[in-house]
Design a protein around this motif. Structure first.
Motif, short mmCIF file in Angstrom:
data_model
loop_
_atom_site.label_atom_id
_atom_site.label_comp_id
_atom_site.label_asym_id
_atom_site.label_seq_id
_atom_site.Cartn_x
_atom_site.Cartn_y
_atom_site.Cartn_z
N GLU A 45 -6.41 -2.75 23.32
CA GLU A 45 -5.69 -1.60 23.82
C GLU A 45 -6.56 -0.38 23.62
O GLU A 45 -7.19 -0.22 22.57
CB GLU A 45 -4.35 -1.42 23.09
N PHE A 46 -6.61 0.45 24.63
CA PHE A 46 -7.43 1.64 24.57
C PHE A 46 -6.54 2.87 24.59
O PHE A 46 -5.44 2.86 25.11
CB PHE A 46 -8.40 1.68 25.74
N ILE A 47 -7.05 3.96 24.04
CA ILE A 47 -6.33 5.23 23.97
C ILE A 47 -6.89 6.15 25.05
O ILE A 47 -8.08 6.12 25.36
CB ILE A 47 -6.51 5.87 22.57
N VAL A 48 -6.01 6.96 25.64
CA VAL A 48 -6.45 7.93 26.65
C VAL A 48 -7.47 8.86 26.01
O VAL A 48 -7.28 9.37 24.93
CB VAL A 48 -5.24 8.73 27.18
N GLY A 49 -8.60 9.03 26.70
CA GLY A 49 -9.67 9.87 26.19
C GLY A 49 -10.84 9.06 25.64
O GLY A 49 -11.93 9.60 25.45
N GLU A 50 -10.64 7.79 25.34
CA GLU A 50 -11.72 6.93 24.85
C GLU A 50 -12.72 6.66 25.95
O GLU A 50 -12.43 6.78 27.13
CB GLU A 50 -11.16 5.58 24.37
N PHE A 79 -17.23 5.23 30.67
CA PHE A 79 -16.38 6.13 31.44
C PHE A 79 -15.16 6.49 30.61
O PHE A 79 -14.65 5.69 29.84
CB PHE A 79 -15.93 5.48 32.75
N LYS A 80 -14.69 7.71 30.81
CA LYS A 80 -13.54 8.20 30.06
C LYS A 80 -12.25 7.68 30.68
O LYS A 80 -12.09 7.64 31.89
CB LYS A 80 -13.54 9.73 30.08
N ILE A 81 -11.30 7.27 29.83
CA ILE A 81 -9.99 6.81 30.29
C ILE A 81 -9.11 8.03 30.54
O ILE A 81 -8.91 8.85 29.64
CB ILE A 81 -9.33 5.88 29.25
N LEU A 82 -8.59 8.14 31.78
CA LEU A 82 -7.74 9.28 32.13
C LEU A 82 -6.28 9.02 31.77
O LEU A 82 -5.61 9.87 31.20
CB LEU A 82 -7.86 9.59 33.62
N ASN A 83 -5.77 7.84 32.13
CA ASN A 83 -4.41 7.45 31.73
C ASN A 83 -4.24 5.94 31.85
O ASN A 83 -5.04 5.26 32.46
CB ASN A 83 -3.33 8.20 32.53
N ARG A 84 -3.15 5.47 31.24
CA ARG A 84 -2.85 4.04 31.24
C ARG A 84 -1.86 3.76 32.37
O ARG A 84 -0.77 4.33 32.42
CB ARG A 84 -2.25 3.65 29.89
N MET A 85 -2.22 2.82 33.28
CA MET A 85 -1.37 2.51 34.42
C MET A 85 -0.36 1.41 34.08
O MET A 85 0.81 1.54 34.37
CB MET A 85 -2.22 2.06 35.62
N ASP A 87 -0.09 -2.55 31.39
CA ASP A 87 -0.51 -3.11 30.10
C ASP A 87 -2.02 -3.23 29.98
O ASP A 87 -2.59 -2.92 28.94
CB ASP A 87 0.12 -4.49 29.88
N VAL A 88 -2.68 -3.72 31.02
CA VAL A 88 -4.13 -3.90 30.97
C VAL A 88 -4.85 -3.15 32.09
O VAL A 88 -5.99 -3.46 32.41
CB VAL A 88 -4.50 -5.40 31.03
N ALA A 89 -4.20 -2.16 32.69
CA ALA A 89 -4.81 -1.38 33.77
C ALA A 89 -4.91 0.07 33.34
O ALA A 89 -3.94 0.67 32.89
CB ALA A 89 -3.98 -1.51 35.03
N TYR A 90 -6.12 0.63 33.49
CA TYR A 90 -6.38 2.00 33.10
C TYR A 90 -7.03 2.74 34.26
O TYR A 90 -7.75 2.15 35.06
CB TYR A 90 -7.32 2.05 31.89
N LYS A 91 -6.77 4.04 34.35
CA LYS A 91 -7.43 4.88 35.35
C LYS A 91 -8.63 5.53 34.67
O LYS A 91 -8.50 6.16 33.62
CB LYS A 91 -6.47 5.93 35.88
N LEU A 92 -9.81 5.37 35.29
CA LEU A 92 -11.05 5.87 34.71
C LEU A 92 -11.58 7.05 35.50
O LEU A 92 -11.34 7.18 36.69
CB LEU A 92 -12.11 4.76 34.69
N ALA A 93 -12.34 7.91 34.82
CA ALA A 93 -13.02 9.02 35.48
C ALA A 93 -14.35 8.50 36.00
O ALA A 93 -15.33 8.43 35.27
CB ALA A 93 -13.23 10.16 34.48
#
Length: 150
Positions: A45-50, A79-85, A87-93
């Motif tokens: 699990e990743f945190i927003v901003g990581e 790449f920086k994580i912008l938000n969590r979409m 469980d395992v999908a994240y939006k990246l910058a």
């Protein structure tokens, strides 16, 4: 079977018993393999901003990220994580160079135009097909679809 025991001094192994033994060994191997796999699997699990590395799949004979074939990178810069979409999908910058990467959450193909028509004749019927150009794809990636589907 009694004569077999008298002749060889042990019970006869019928094909049914061999199958049972094989199945038992197979189940043992499967459970052992599951134990090994479960030890390696962990929930990430990743945190927003990581910052995270993006895994890319190399394609044969395609030049990606400056290298071709086996030498092409498996992961590209953090790449920086912008938000969590999900469980395992994240939006990246992503940088503008990777803007062609489509988001998996909204991957709906829409036809733009019909480039060609063709009727294929079989023994008892004819099938009408059309060559369709899809949105966000070049003309070279157009596909043949049945006319009734379009």
């Amino acid at each position: 079977m009694v004569s077999f025991e008298a002749l060889y001094g042990r019970r006869c192994k019928s094909s049914i018993r061999w199958f049972d033994a094989f199945e038992e060994k197979l189940l043992d191997a499967q459970s052992r393999h599951k134990e090994y796999a479960d030890r390696k699997v962990r929930n990430l699990e990743f945190i927003v901003g990581e910052q995270v590395l993006l895994k890319v799949l190399p394609m044969k004979s395609v030049m990606k990220f400056g290298k071709k074939g086996k030498l092409s990178p498996r992961f590209i810069s953090p790449f920086k994580i912008l938000n969590r979409m999900e469980d395992v999908a994240y939006k990246l910058a992503l940088p503008p160079g990777l803007s062609g990467v489509h988001p998996n959450l909204s991957n709906e193909e829409e036809p733009i135009s019909i480039l060609d028509r063709e009727v294929r004749k079989l023994r008892s019927k004819e099938i009408a097909s059309v060559k369709v150009q899809w949105k966000n794809h070049p003309v070279q990636e157009s596909t043949w679809e049945t006319e009734s589907d379009m």
